[in-house]
Design a protein around this motif. Structure first.
Motif, PDB file in Angstrom:
ATOM      1  N   LEU A 213     -26.926  20.896  -6.965  1.00  7.54           N
ATOM      2  CA  LEU A 213     -25.540  21.109  -6.132  1.00  7.54           C
ATOM      3  C   LEU A 213     -25.417  22.394  -5.246  1.00  7.54           C
ATOM      4  N   ILE A 214     -25.633  23.528  -5.674  1.00  4.07           N
ATOM      5  CA  ILE A 214     -25.271  24.595  -5.123  1.00  4.07           C
ATOM      6  C   ILE A 214     -26.626  24.779  -4.162  1.00  4.07           C
TER       7      ILE A 214
ATOM      8  N   ILE B 243     -17.431  25.542  -6.768  1.00  8.72           N
ATOM      9  CA  ILE B 243     -17.776  24.671  -7.829  1.00  8.72           C
ATOM     10  C   ILE B 243     -17.524  24.895  -9.092  1.00  8.72           C
ATOM     11  N   PRO B 244     -16.517  24.287  -9.830  1.00  4.24           N
ATOM     12  CA  PRO B 244     -16.205  24.327 -11.225  1.00  4.24           C
ATOM     13  C   PRO B 244     -17.613  24.403 -12.191  1.00  4.24           C
TER      14      PRO B 244
ATOM     15  N   GLY C   3     -20.975  32.086 -14.799  1.00  8.21           N
ATOM     16  CA  GLY C   3     -19.516  31.854 -14.267  1.00  8.21           C
ATOM     17  C   GLY C   3     -18.889  30.464 -14.676  1.00  8.21           C
ATOM     18  N   ASP C   4     -17.775  30.774 -14.684  1.00 10.65           N
ATOM     19  CA  ASP C   4     -16.758  29.627 -14.923  1.00 10.65           C
ATOM     20  C   ASP C   4     -16.699  28.587 -13.578  1.00 10.65           C
ATOM     21  N   ARG C   5     -16.780  29.354 -12.436  1.00 10.25           N
ATOM     22  CA  ARG C   5     -16.635  28.782 -11.228  1.00 10.25           C
ATOM     23  C   ARG C   5     -17.683  29.661 -10.368  1.00 10.25           C
ATOM     24  N   VAL C   6     -18.329  28.902  -9.278  1.00 11.76           N
ATOM     25  CA  VAL C   6     -19.439  29.670  -8.401  1.00 11.76           C
ATOM     26  C   VAL C   6     -18.636  29.290  -7.282  1.00 11.76           C
ATOM     27  N   ILE C   7     -18.364  30.237  -6.299  1.00 11.61           N
ATOM     28  CA  ILE C   7     -17.877  30.634  -4.852  1.00 11.61           C
ATOM     29  C   ILE C   7     -19.043  30.664  -4.044  1.00 11.61           C
TER      30      ILE C   7
END
Length: 254
Positions: A245-246, A220-221, A203-207
């Protein structure tokens, strides 16, 4: 980068004879053209429901815009959907499986057939075009399923845990292959997954969604060297920081 998809204040409630269950609450985000977004969250938080709303199978409260206009039923023709199983038809060859969507949409033009052949050649399946699905490995079948989707030239790809039925080693290789293919084809995609490493590497971002009703806990970018493949990103020095972080967000969920 222009926005291809915009969700604003999305809620969704499932109604049954026993009552109602709120699946999603106040979901808002945008997706830019060419961007790859991964959605993670605990089981039952509404990840797959969200994909069903985006492709118009369910109707939410709130608004969804696609390519600059309110989502319409005809927009599903500009979306590709990959599920956990490849759903290849055993009585058809790999080539004819790849062409299935073109047949259904009456798009069996010389240009589209040539494009299908090019995709098979580019991604290592040309020598298996005359084979049946049972003659291919699980990873090759998923690649064929992706080509079947790409040949329709969708503006948006929705990936609902497409690697979860594979063993771990195959899953690593196939997610690496498919992530690389989508980058090469400059496709916009949303991936739903339980696998945090998969989300970070693709991913480019994780929601990150919360427990049901699913709300957005954080977005999270993710930034790596653009030349790295998903498999190479797992060995990058920044990977562990993103994972921690995630993981922290998941612990807050608990």
């Amino acid at each position: 980068m222009c926005s291809i998809l915009e969700l604003s204040n999305i809620d969704y409630i499932y109604h049954t004879k026993d009552g109602e269950t709120k699946a999603l609450s106040n979901i808002s985000f945008t997706l830019s053209n060419g961007e790859f977004v991964a959605i993670v969250g605990p089981s039952g938080c509404g990840k797959s429901t969200l994909l069903s709303l985006i492709c118009g199978l369910l109707v939410p409260s709130g608004s969804i815009s696609f390519m600059g206009h309110p989502l319409q039923s005809k927009d599903i023709l500009n979306m590709g959907y990959m599920l956990q199983k490849d759903h290849l038809l055993e009585w058809r060859t790999i080539a004819s499986n790849v062409q299935l969507g073109l047949e259904i949409q009456h798009k069996m033009t010389p240009e589209n057939l040539a494009y299908a052949s090019r995709l098979l050649e580019t991604y290592g399946l040309a020598d298996f075009a005359a084979k049946r699905p049972s003659e291919l490995s699980g990873g090759m079948r998923q690649r064929a399923a992706l080509i079947r989707t790409l040949v329709l030239r969708p503006e948006l790809l929705l990936l609902d845990e497409p690697f979860s039925a594979l063993d771990y080693q195959t899953r690593l290789n196939v997610s690496n292959d498919i992530g690389t293919i989508l980058r090469q084809e400059h496709k916009t995609a949303i991936l739903v997954t339980h696998d945090l490493s998969e989300a970070i590497s693709m991913g480019d971002r994780v929601i990150v969604l919360s427990h049901r009703p699913g709300t957005i806990r954080s977005i999270i970018p993710i930034s790596f060297d653009p030349g790295l493949t998903p498999l190479e990103k797992r060995n990058d020095s920044h990977f562990k920081s993103y994972f921690n972080l995630i993981w922290k967000e998941f612990n807050q969920n608990e």
